[in-house]
Design a protein around this motif. Structure first.
Motif, PDB file in Angstrom:
ATOM      1  N   TRP A  62       4.372   9.517  -5.063  1.00 32.37           N
ATOM      2  CA  TRP A  62       3.652   8.490  -5.804  1.00 32.37           C
ATOM      3  C   TRP A  62       2.901   7.656  -4.946  1.00 32.37           C
ATOM      4  O   TRP A  62       2.002   6.858  -5.147  1.00 32.37           O
ATOM      5  CB  TRP A  62       4.370   7.663  -6.683  1.00 32.37           C
ATOM      6  N   SER A  63       3.151   7.761  -3.633  1.00 33.79           N
ATOM      7  CA  SER A  63       2.591   6.827  -2.617  1.00 33.79           C
ATOM      8  C   SER A  63       1.086   7.275  -2.348  1.00 33.79           C
ATOM      9  O   SER A  63       0.587   8.256  -2.316  1.00 33.79           O
ATOM     10  CB  SER A  63       3.243   6.994  -1.319  1.00 33.79           C
ATOM     11  N   VAL A 116      -1.061   6.557  -0.296  1.00 31.11           N
ATOM     12  CA  VAL A 116      -1.590   6.635   1.176  1.00 31.11           C
ATOM     13  C   VAL A 116      -1.028   7.564   1.946  1.00 31.11           C
ATOM     14  O   VAL A 116       0.265   7.953   1.700  1.00 31.11           O
ATOM     15  CB  VAL A 116      -1.472   5.344   1.971  1.00 31.11           C
ATOM     16  N   GLY A 117      -1.529   8.469   2.762  1.00 33.97           N
ATOM     17  CA  GLY A 117      -0.938   9.301   3.698  1.00 33.97           C
ATOM     18  C   GLY A 117      -0.071   8.392   4.686  1.00 33.97           C
ATOM     19  O   GLY A 117       1.106   8.449   4.752  1.00 33.97           O
ATOM     20  N   THR A 118      -0.759   7.286   5.121  1.00 33.94           N
ATOM     21  CA  THR A 118      -0.078   6.257   5.595  1.00 33.94           C
ATOM     22  C   THR A 118      -0.952   5.162   5.890  1.00 33.94           C
ATOM     23  O   THR A 118      -2.244   5.322   5.592  1.00 33.94           O
ATOM     24  CB  THR A 118       0.733   6.539   6.981  1.00 33.94           C
ATOM     25  N   ALA A 119      -0.601   3.792   5.922  1.00 34.22           N
ATOM     26  CA  ALA A 119      -1.310   2.917   6.213  1.00 34.22           C
ATOM     27  C   ALA A 119      -0.636   2.037   7.188  1.00 34.22           C
ATOM     28  O   ALA A 119       0.763   1.869   7.269  1.00 34.22           O
ATOM     29  CB  ALA A 119      -1.484   1.813   4.679  1.00 34.22           C
ATOM     30  N   TRP A 120      -1.345   1.632   8.240  1.00 34.59           N
ATOM     31  CA  TRP A 120      -0.768   0.792   9.226  1.00 34.59           C
ATOM     32  C   TRP A 120      -1.846  -0.176  10.019  1.00 34.59           C
ATOM     33  O   TRP A 120      -2.995  -0.170   9.658  1.00 34.59           O
ATOM     34  CB  TRP A 120      -0.445   1.858  10.417  1.00 34.59           C
ATOM     35  N   TYR A 121      -1.345  -1.225  10.894  1.00 33.18           N
ATOM     36  CA  TYR A 121      -2.098  -2.001  11.730  1.00 33.18           C
ATOM     37  C   TYR A 121      -1.686  -2.013  12.783  1.00 33.18           C
ATOM     38  O   TYR A 121      -0.546  -1.711  13.234  1.00 33.18           O
ATOM     39  CB  TYR A 121      -2.301  -3.270  10.870  1.00 33.18           C
ATOM     40  N   ARG A 122      -2.386  -2.367  13.906  1.00 32.86           N
ATOM     41  CA  ARG A 122      -2.053  -2.852  15.216  1.00 32.86           C
ATOM     42  C   ARG A 122      -2.836  -4.263  15.551  1.00 32.86           C
ATOM     43  O   ARG A 122      -3.882  -4.414  15.105  1.00 32.86           O
ATOM     44  CB  ARG A 122      -2.221  -1.769  16.162  1.00 32.86           C
ATOM     45  N   MET A 123      -2.376  -4.812  16.355  1.00 33.72           N
ATOM     46  CA  MET A 123      -2.915  -6.150  16.811  1.00 33.72           C
ATOM     47  C   MET A 123      -3.820  -5.893  17.894  1.00 33.72           C
ATOM     48  O   MET A 123      -3.855  -4.691  18.723  1.00 33.72           O
ATOM     49  CB  MET A 123      -1.799  -7.082  17.601  1.00 33.72           C
ATOM     50  N   LEU A 124      -4.937  -6.550  18.136  1.00 36.48           N
ATOM     51  CA  LEU A 124      -6.147  -6.281  18.932  1.00 36.48           C
ATOM     52  C   LEU A 124      -5.621  -6.448  20.283  1.00 36.48           C
ATOM     53  O   LEU A 124      -5.039  -7.464  20.719  1.00 36.48           O
ATOM     54  CB  LEU A 124      -7.247  -7.285  18.658  1.00 36.48           C
ATOM     55  N   PRO A 125      -5.529  -5.442  20.972  1.00 35.87           N
ATOM     56  CA  PRO A 125      -5.482  -5.591  22.440  1.00 35.87           C
ATOM     57  C   PRO A 125      -6.292  -6.456  23.141  1.00 35.87           C
ATOM     58  O   PRO A 125      -7.655  -6.491  23.116  1.00 35.87           O
ATOM     59  CB  PRO A 125      -5.288  -4.279  23.128  1.00 35.87           C
ATOM     60  N   GLU A 126      -5.616  -7.336  24.136  1.00 38.84           N
ATOM     61  CA  GLU A 126      -6.422  -8.012  24.996  1.00 38.84           C
ATOM     62  C   GLU A 126      -6.126  -7.769  26.573  1.00 38.84           C
ATOM     63  O   GLU A 126      -4.943  -7.807  26.994  1.00 38.84           O
ATOM     64  CB  GLU A 126      -6.452  -9.552  24.728  1.00 38.84           C
ATOM     65  N   VAL A 127      -7.143  -7.341  27.093  1.00 35.53           N
ATOM     66  CA  VAL A 127      -7.157  -6.925  28.601  1.00 35.53           C
ATOM     67  C   VAL A 127      -7.745  -7.751  29.553  1.00 35.53           C
ATOM     68  O   VAL A 127      -8.905  -8.176  29.434  1.00 35.53           O
ATOM     69  CB  VAL A 127      -7.235  -5.448  29.073  1.00 35.53           C
ATOM     70  N   VAL A 128      -6.901  -8.718  30.416  1.00 35.37           N
ATOM     71  CA  VAL A 128      -7.645  -9.783  31.140  1.00 35.37           C
ATOM     72  C   VAL A 128      -7.257  -9.295  32.626  1.00 35.37           C
ATOM     73  O   VAL A 128      -6.194  -9.411  33.110  1.00 35.37           O
ATOM     74  CB  VAL A 128      -7.180 -11.121  30.905  1.00 35.37           C
ATOM     75  N   LEU A 129      -8.538  -9.656  33.211  1.00 36.81           N
ATOM     76  CA  LEU A 129      -8.315  -9.531  34.736  1.00 36.81           C
ATOM     77  C   LEU A 129      -7.868 -10.708  35.454  1.00 36.81           C
ATOM     78  O   LEU A 129      -8.943 -11.792  35.325  1.00 36.81           O
ATOM     79  CB  LEU A 129      -9.581  -8.963  35.302  1.00 36.81           C
ATOM     80  N   LEU A 130      -6.860 -11.032  36.071  1.00 36.55           N
ATOM     81  CA  LEU A 130      -6.535 -12.320  36.275  1.00 36.55           C
ATOM     82  C   LEU A 130      -7.210 -12.729  37.684  1.00 36.55           C
ATOM     83  O   LEU A 130      -7.407 -13.934  37.852  1.00 36.55           O
ATOM     84  CB  LEU A 130      -4.833 -12.210  36.569  1.00 36.55           C
ATOM     85  N   LEU A 154       0.934  -1.262  -0.244  1.00 33.52           N
ATOM     86  CA  LEU A 154      -0.288  -0.072   0.167  1.00 33.52           C
ATOM     87  C   LEU A 154       0.918   1.200   0.009  1.00 33.52           C
ATOM     88  O   LEU A 154       0.699   2.119  -0.787  1.00 33.52           O
ATOM     89  CB  LEU A 154      -1.052  -0.045   0.988  1.00 33.52           C
ATOM     90  N   ILE A 155       2.161   1.055   0.719  1.00 30.70           N
ATOM     91  CA  ILE A 155       2.645   2.318   0.824  1.00 30.70           C
ATOM     92  C   ILE A 155       3.556   2.827  -0.349  1.00 30.70           C
ATOM     93  O   ILE A 155       3.684   3.724  -0.703  1.00 30.70           O
ATOM     94  CB  ILE A 155       3.591   2.452   2.196  1.00 30.70           C
ATOM     95  N   ALA A 156       4.215   1.457  -0.991  1.00 29.39           N
ATOM     96  CA  ALA A 156       5.233   1.850  -1.769  1.00 29.39           C
ATOM     97  C   ALA A 156       4.944   1.302  -3.136  1.00 29.39           C
ATOM     98  O   ALA A 156       5.640   1.558  -3.919  1.00 29.39           O
ATOM     99  CB  ALA A 156       6.631   1.092  -1.199  1.00 29.39           C
ATOM    100  N   GLU A 157       3.974   0.324  -3.327  1.00 29.34           N
ATOM    101  CA  GLU A 157       3.926  -0.400  -4.834  1.00 29.34           C
ATOM    102  C   GLU A 157       2.363   0.082  -5.344  1.00 29.34           C
ATOM    103  O   GLU A 157       2.350  -0.816  -6.445  1.00 29.34           O
ATOM    104  CB  GLU A 157       4.264  -1.758  -4.672  1.00 29.34           C
ATOM    105  N   VAL A 158       1.561   0.680  -4.739  1.00 31.91           N
ATOM    106  CA  VAL A 158       0.267   0.676  -5.514  1.00 31.91           C
ATOM    107  C   VAL A 158       0.447   1.969  -6.273  1.00 31.91           C
ATOM    108  O   VAL A 158       1.048   2.797  -5.775  1.00 31.91           O
ATOM    109  CB  VAL A 158      -0.959   0.796  -4.577  1.00 31.91           C
ATOM    110  N   PRO A 159       0.273   2.093  -7.517  1.00 28.69           N
ATOM    111  CA  PRO A 159       0.784   3.241  -8.428  1.00 28.69           C
ATOM    112  C   PRO A 159      -0.286   4.392  -8.349  1.00 28.69           C
ATOM    113  O   PRO A 159      -1.645   4.050  -8.030  1.00 28.69           O
ATOM    114  CB  PRO A 159       0.754   2.896  -9.958  1.00 28.69           C
ATOM    115  N   THR A 160       0.207   5.683  -8.513  1.00 26.75           N
ATOM    116  CA  THR A 160      -0.808   6.813  -8.608  1.00 26.75           C
ATOM    117  C   THR A 160      -0.073   7.705  -9.719  1.00 26.75           C
ATOM    118  O   THR A 160       0.879   7.628 -10.274  1.00 26.75           O
ATOM    119  CB  THR A 160      -0.527   7.612  -7.323  1.00 26.75           C
ATOM    120  N   MET A 161      -0.926   8.918  -9.939  1.00 27.78           N
ATOM    121  CA  MET A 161      -0.245   9.718 -10.880  1.00 27.78           C
ATOM    122  C   MET A 161       0.629  10.944  -9.992  1.00 27.78           C
ATOM    123  O   MET A 161      -0.362  11.316  -8.721  1.00 27.78           O
ATOM    124  CB  MET A 161      -1.216  10.442 -11.721  1.00 27.78           C
ATOM    125  N   ALA A 162       1.646  11.460 -10.329  1.00 29.58           N
ATOM    126  CA  ALA A 162       2.123  12.476  -9.719  1.00 29.58           C
ATOM    127  C   ALA A 162       3.100  13.269 -10.990  1.00 29.58           C
ATOM    128  O   ALA A 162       3.341  12.650 -11.752  1.00 29.58           O
ATOM    129  CB  ALA A 162       2.965  12.210  -8.373  1.00 29.58           C
TER     130      ALA A 162
END
Ligand code: SF4
Lengths: 382, 107
Positions: free
Chosen positions: A264-265, A267-281, A105-113
Motif C-alpha cells: 500500500w506504500s 512511493v517506490g521510495t521517498a528520501w532526502y539528503r542535506m545540501l552539501p557544502e564544499v568550501v576551500l579553506l 509518505l512511505i507508511a501512511e499515505v493510503p493507496t489501493m492494493a
C-alpha cells in the motif's frame, strides 16, 4: 542536551579571546555548529539539531521558533517534476519535521492494493498464495481519495472495493503463455462469483448473492467515467502458464496504508539528503588544484586561470558532492584545504511515486496526514 | 491519556496510542521550541505496542495546554508548508511549460 552542548563550547573558548559579538548574534563557531554538519575525515560532527529554545539564552540569542519567522524563511524550490518522480528543495525546516513527512509518505499515505484473491481455478505451477502475493504488489491506478477504508465488519461495496477478474488459459499444444498485469480486467459491477447458497432465502432473491454487495455499477459514478481503475503498468509478469494450464480468479483491491503492508506504500521510495557544502579553506593552486580536481569522482571542482600562467581550483558543483571524502584523504594538508559540510535546514527531497497519485499530490497528502494527527491529539486533550 | 499528579499540572506524561516517531519526534521539536518548556522527551515503551509516551515539564503552565499549543504550532507549520509547496509547484509548471506538455501527452 542542546544546552549542555552550548556550554561546553563556551568553556573551550575564553570569552576574552573572542572578538566582540553583537548581542543577539552567535559567534561564528557556534553558528557553524548550529547550522552545519561538519564532515571530518573520520566522522561527521555536530550532527544533532539544536532544538531547545533557550540553548543560547546566555548569549542573548533566542533559539525559539516563532511561526512568523518560520513563514518568512521557509522556501520550496522544485527541481524536477515528472509524472513519477519529483525532486525539490525544502529550505528552512528542521529535520524532525522533514523526516515526519518522509515517514508518512512511505507508511501512511493510503493507496489501493489487491488484498483478497478468490481463486476458482489455478493449475499453473505458481502456488495460490504466491500468486496472490504477486497480485497484491501490482500498483493499482485508482485515486484512493475516492474510496473508504473497509473495516472487518464492513461488506465490500462500491465505495471500498475494486474488483478485478483474471481468467487466462494456455492452449494445449501451443507455446507457453506469459500472464501479464494487463490481464486484470476491471469489474465495475462487482464480484461475479456466486456465494455458496445453502440458505433457502437466497434462492428467492432475483439477484444471486455474490462476494460483493454493490448498490450500483462503479462505472456509473462520475469519478470513474473517464478513468477506469486498473493496473498502473500493463507489463508486470504475474505467472507463466504451460500448455493446458489455466488461472481463473477474482482480485479485490481495498484501501490501506504502507504501515500495514508495503504493497500500500504510494512511493517506490521517498528520501532526502542535506545540501552539501564544499568550501576551500585556502587557495588551491597549480598541481595541487589539478590533483584535487582529479580526486573528485563526481567532478565537484573546476580549474580557473587566474592570470600569469597560474591556475586555481574553484568549487563549481557542490550539489553533486556525495561526501565520499576522497578530497580530504591523505594527510592533514588535505584536511586543511577543503571543508565538507552539510546544511542542516536545507533538504533535497526526492519522491518516486508508484503511480496511483502524482508525486506532488502525494506530498500534499502527507502533510495533510500530519495535520490530522495533530488535530487528533488536540481533540483528545481538550 | 495523561499521567500526572493532581497537585502539579506543570509536568505530565501523555500516552498516545496508534502513534510513533513520526508524530512524537515532530511534536518534541515544537515543544522544545516553546520557551515555557523546561524538559520534554518521548519514548516508545515497546516496539510492538503502537504507543508513544511524551513527557512534558514546564515552567508553570499546565503541561496539557503546552502540548496542545505545540500540536497547534505543528499544524500551522504544516499548513504553511502545504501552501508554499503548492505555490512552488505552480511556479515550476508555469516556468517549464514544455516539460509539462510532454507529461500530458504521455497520459
Ligand atoms: S567528498 Fe567526494 S564528491 Fe565531495 S567534493 Fe570531495 S571528492 Fe568530491
Amino acid at each position: 542536551m542542546a544546552e549542555n552542548e552550548g556550554k561546553e563550547e563556551e568553556k573551550k573558548f575564553s570569552i576574552w579571546d573572542l572578538p566582540d559579538v553583537p548581542m543577539g548574534k552567535l559567534p561564528p563557531h557556534l553558528e557553524l555548529q548550529r547550522t552545519r554538519v561538519v564532515c571530518n575525515v573520520d566522522a561527521p560532527i555536530h550532527t544533532e539539531s539544536i532544538q531547545y529554545s533557550g540553548a543560547y539564552a546566555s548569549m542573548g540569542v533566542d533559539n525559539s521558533l516563532r511561526l512568523d519567522h518560520f513563514s518568512n524563511n521557509f522556501r520550496v524550490e522544485v527541481v524536477r517534476l515528472t509524472e513519477e518522480v519529483m525532486e525539490f528543495d525544502m529550505i528552512g525546516i528542521d529535520a524532525a519535521i522533514a523526516n515526519a513527512f518522509r515517514r508518512i509518505l512511505i507508511a501512511e499515505v493510503p493507496t489501493m492494493a489487491i488484498e483478497k484473491v478468490l481463486i476458482a481455478n489455478n493449475t499453473s505451477i505458481v502456488q495460490d498464495e504466491v500468486l496472490s502475493h504477486r497480485l497484491g504488489l501490482i500498483p493499482i491506478s485508482a485515486d484512493p481519495r475516492l474510496f473508504e477504508y473497509m473495516s472487518d465488519n464492513d461488506q465490500p461495496n462500491e465505495k471500498n472495493t475494486i474488483v478485478f477478474k483474471l481468467h487466462v488459459r494456455c492452449k494445449k499444444g501451443g507455446p507457453r503463455f506469459t500472464v501479464k498485469s494487463d490481464e486484470l480486467k476491471w469489474l465495475p459491477q462487482g464480484s461475479e462469483f456466486v456465494k455458496d447458497s445453502r440458505s433457502a432465502t437466497s434462492s428467492s432473491n432475483s439477484k444471486p448473492e455474490t462476494y460483493t454487495s454493490f448498490t450500483c455499477r462503479q462505472d456509473s459514478l462520475p469519478d470513474f467515467v473517464n478513468n477506469a481503475p486498473g493496473p498502473k503498468y500493463l507489463d508486470i509478469i504475474t505467472a507463466i502458464l504451460g500448455p493446458g494450464q489455466e488461472i481463473e480468479l477474482e482480485a479485490h483491491a481495498v484501501k490501506g496504508i504502507g504501515k500495514t503492508h508495503a504493497k500500500w506504500s504510494p512511493v517506490g521510495t521517498a528520501w532526502y539528503r542535506m545540501l552539501p557544502e564544499v568550501v576551500l579553506l585556502k587557495e588551491v593552486e597549480d598541481d595541487v588544484a589539478e590533483e584535487l580536481k582529479r580526486r573528485c569522482p563526481v567532478n565537484v571542482f573546476d580549474i580557473e586561470d587566474i592570470g600569469n600562467g597560474k591556475k586555481s581550483a574553484t568549487v563549481a558543483r557542490p550539489r553533486d558532492c556525495t561526501l565520499c571524502r576522497e578530497c580530504i584523504r591523505g594527510g592533514e594538508e588535505w584536511e586543511k584545504r577543503v571543508a565538507l559540510r552539510r546544511v542542516k535546514d536545507h533538504f533535497i527531497f526526492t519522491i518516486e511515486s508508484t503511480g496511483a497519485l502524482p508525486p506532488e499530490v502525494l506530498f500534499t497528502e502527507a502533510v495533510k496526514v500530519l495535520e490530522d494527527k495533530c488535530e487528533r491529539v488536540i481533540t483528545d486533550l481538550s | 491519556m495523561e499521567h500526572g499528579t493532581f497537585t502539579d499540572h506543570s509536568s505530565a506524561t501523555f500516552s498516545l496510542t496508534e502513534e510513533d516517531h513520526t508524530l512524537a519526534n515532530a511534536v518534541r521539536f515544537t515543544l522544545n521550541q516553546d520557551p515555557r518548556v523546561t524538559f520534554c522527551g518521548y519514548s516508545i515503551p515497546h516496539p510492538s505496542d503502537a504507543r508513544v509516551n511524551i513527557r512534558v515539564q514546564t515552567t508553570g503552565d499546565p503541561a496539557r495546554e503546552v502540548l496542545k499549543d505545540a500540536c497547534q504550532d505543528l499544524m500551522l507549520m504544516c499548513r504553511h508548508v502545504r501552501s508554499t509547496f503548492d505555490k512552488a509547484v505552480d511556479e515550476f509548471r508555469i516556468s517549464n511549460p514544455v516539460k509539462e506538455m510532454n507529461i500530458d501527452s504521455k497520459k
